[in-house]
Design an enzyme around this catalytic site. Structure first.
Site: not given
Ligand code: NAD
Length: 440
Positions: A194, A197-199, A216, A250
């Site tokens: 994802g 920021a959440v990472g 990721e 992504c």
């Molecule tokens: P998203 O909003 O679905 O969030 C990802 C996960 O984090 C979800 O399961 C969500 O419930 C959880 N989450 C959200 N807020 C949270 C919090 N405060 N605390 C704990 N968990 C929380 O997805 P997203 O982040 O919008 O995804 C898009 C991003 O992911 C883009 O930057 C994209 O490039 C990246 N991405 C990377 C890959 C990869 O393989 N490297 C693949 C797909 C997407």
């Protein structure tokens, strides 16, 4: 805050009990679970592509390819090689003060209870792929799908409960509160896909328990194009990879760096390809998807205002969460579209003097997940590979690096840490244990 519908501590305790019982260690159990995950995907392919359509209005054929078939291919690859990968590897003892007859080896040891947190943009693939690695390695698994793809999340939760060993694999649906409750527990590995920021939230929570993490993440994937490439081929491959899933991938090309003359020619060709792929009015094309929600629509629509010229696209409709496949030429690095990951169907072209300026631009920004090059110049390929930092580089095609199962997939710096796919997944979800046998 409303009470959660599940007890995170009890769930993790239960799965740890299963792991400690030794149930998940035998290779036969791992193979059986991978086989069942395969059945889940193939027997529910229509349900899966319907659910993804409901969440993202993505064409069924695209979802069949990206969510189902890609994951099935990974399972088949892992099943074919698992025995070989699990075999202990001898390590030479020369160079050490060991008595004759001493042997040393390494083998992959399962970690325990693994947490997998997935995003909305490829809502089955990005759960199934890490699950394949975690199960192949002999772990128990908690899976948290994204709440932003609710139809897919609900379907996946129901099907996992029906197909996989419920003593070892659990799906928790929900949003930040549910994830927060999970992250308070001690896991043996956390695999998060994802945004960054959440990472950071995930990495902080993991640090409390010294839990290793794979992150990721995303970023802006640059594309370098020069005049040595076949621009017809480059334009088609760029458009197909950029505009699939309405740009919400992504590893989709984020922006193009090219010289002025090539920029004008490439832009014209991209316009023709977009029309060829999606017709004069892409909003009516069954091949073109929609943005996931209004928040993302508003964000992407804001990026349309740029100092460049719109070669094709530019239209949007909030009620339909539609942003047309758009190519912008003559974009300034100062434009909003160049300040954040686009994750939508806009392809900006930024003019540079040549390779030196392109490399300098890339190196002035965060390390991307992928870097693409369309050039027949071997020196340029070598300089792009060795002179920049990224999760991976690919020449002549975008996004196909994911199709090679043993090419590690992962980012570096802001695009993440760790990697997976194929054999790398086994390494990610295992501990590489050493063994020494000294004779009496
Ligand atoms: P998203 O909003 O679905 O969030 C990802 C996960 O984090 C979800 O399961 C969500 O419930 C959880 N989450 C959200 N807020 C949270 C919090 N405060 N605390 C704990 N968990 C929380 O997805 P997203 O982040 O919008 O995804 C898009 C991003 O992911 C883009 O930057 C994209 O490039 C990246 N991405 C990377 C890959 C990869 O393989 N490297 C693949 C797909 C997407």
């Amino acid at each position: 805050m409303a009470p959660l519908s599940f007890d995170a501590a009890a769930l993790v305790d239960r799965l740890r009990g299963t792991f400690r019982s030794g149930r998940t260690r035998p290779v036969a159990w791992r193979r059986e679970q991978l086989g069942r995950l395969r059945d889940l995907l193939t027997e529910n392919s229509v349900g899966i592509t319907d659910a993804v359509y409901e969440d993202l209005q993505r064409p069924h054929q695209d979802s069949l390819r990206a969510e189902v078939n890609a994951s099935v291919r990974e399972i088949d690859h892992v099943l074919r090689h698992l025995d070989e990968w699990l075999r202990p590897q001898p390590v030479p003892v020369d160079g050490s003060p060991m008595p004759p007859g001493t042997t040393a080896s390494t083998s992959y040891d399962p970690l325990g209870v693994v947490l997998i947190i997935g995003p909305w943009n490829h809502p089955v693939h990005l759960l199934a792929m890490p699950m394949i690695g975690a199960l192949a390695a002999g772990n128990t698994v908690v899976v948290k799908p994204s709440e932003l793809a609710p139809a897919t999340s609900a379907l996946f939760a129901r099907r996992v409960a029906a197909y996989l060993d419920s003593e070892a694999v659990a799906v928790v649906e929900g949003a930040a509160p549910e994830t927060t409750a999970l992250l308070a527990q001690r896991f043996d590995h956390i695999f998060y896909t994802g945004n960054g920021a959440v990472g950071r939230v995930v990495a902080r929570a993991a640090a409390e328990h010294l839990t290793p993490v794979t992150l990721e993440l995303g970023g802006k994937c640059p594309v370098f194009v020069d005049s040595t490439t076949d621009l017809d081929i480059a334009a088609r491959r760029l458009a197909e990879s950029k505009f699939a899933n309405a740009g919400q991938t992504c590893v989709a090309p984020d922006y193009v760096l090219t010289d002025r003359a090539t920029s004008a020619r490439l832009a014209e060709k991209l316009r023709d390809v977009v029309t060829d792929l999606y017709g004069e009015d892409p909003s009516r094309s069954p091949r073109f998807g929609r943005l996931v929600n209004e928040r993302h629509f508003d964000r992407v629509e804001r990026l349309l205002s740029s100092s460049g010229r719109t070669v094709v696209g530019g239209q949007s409709d909030r009620d339909d969460r539609y942003v047309a496949p758009t190519v912008l030429v003559g974009v300034s690095p100062a434009d909003p579209v160049m300040q954040e990951e686009i994750l939508g169907p806009i392809l900006p072209i930024v003019e540079v003097e040549g390779l030196d300026e392109a490399i300098a631009y890339i190196n002035d920004h965060d390390s991307p997940l992928a870097l693409y090059g369309f050039t027949e110049d071997e020196t340029a390929r070598a300089r792009l590979t060795d002179g920049t930092s990224s999760g991976g580089v690919a020449f002549g095609q975008a996004m196909w690096q994911l199709l090679v199962p043993d090419l590690p997939f992962g980012g570096v710096g802001e695009s993440g840490m760790g990697n997976y796919h194929g054999r790398s997944s086994l390494a990610t979800f295992s501990h590489l244990k050493s063994r020494l046998d000294v004779p009496a």
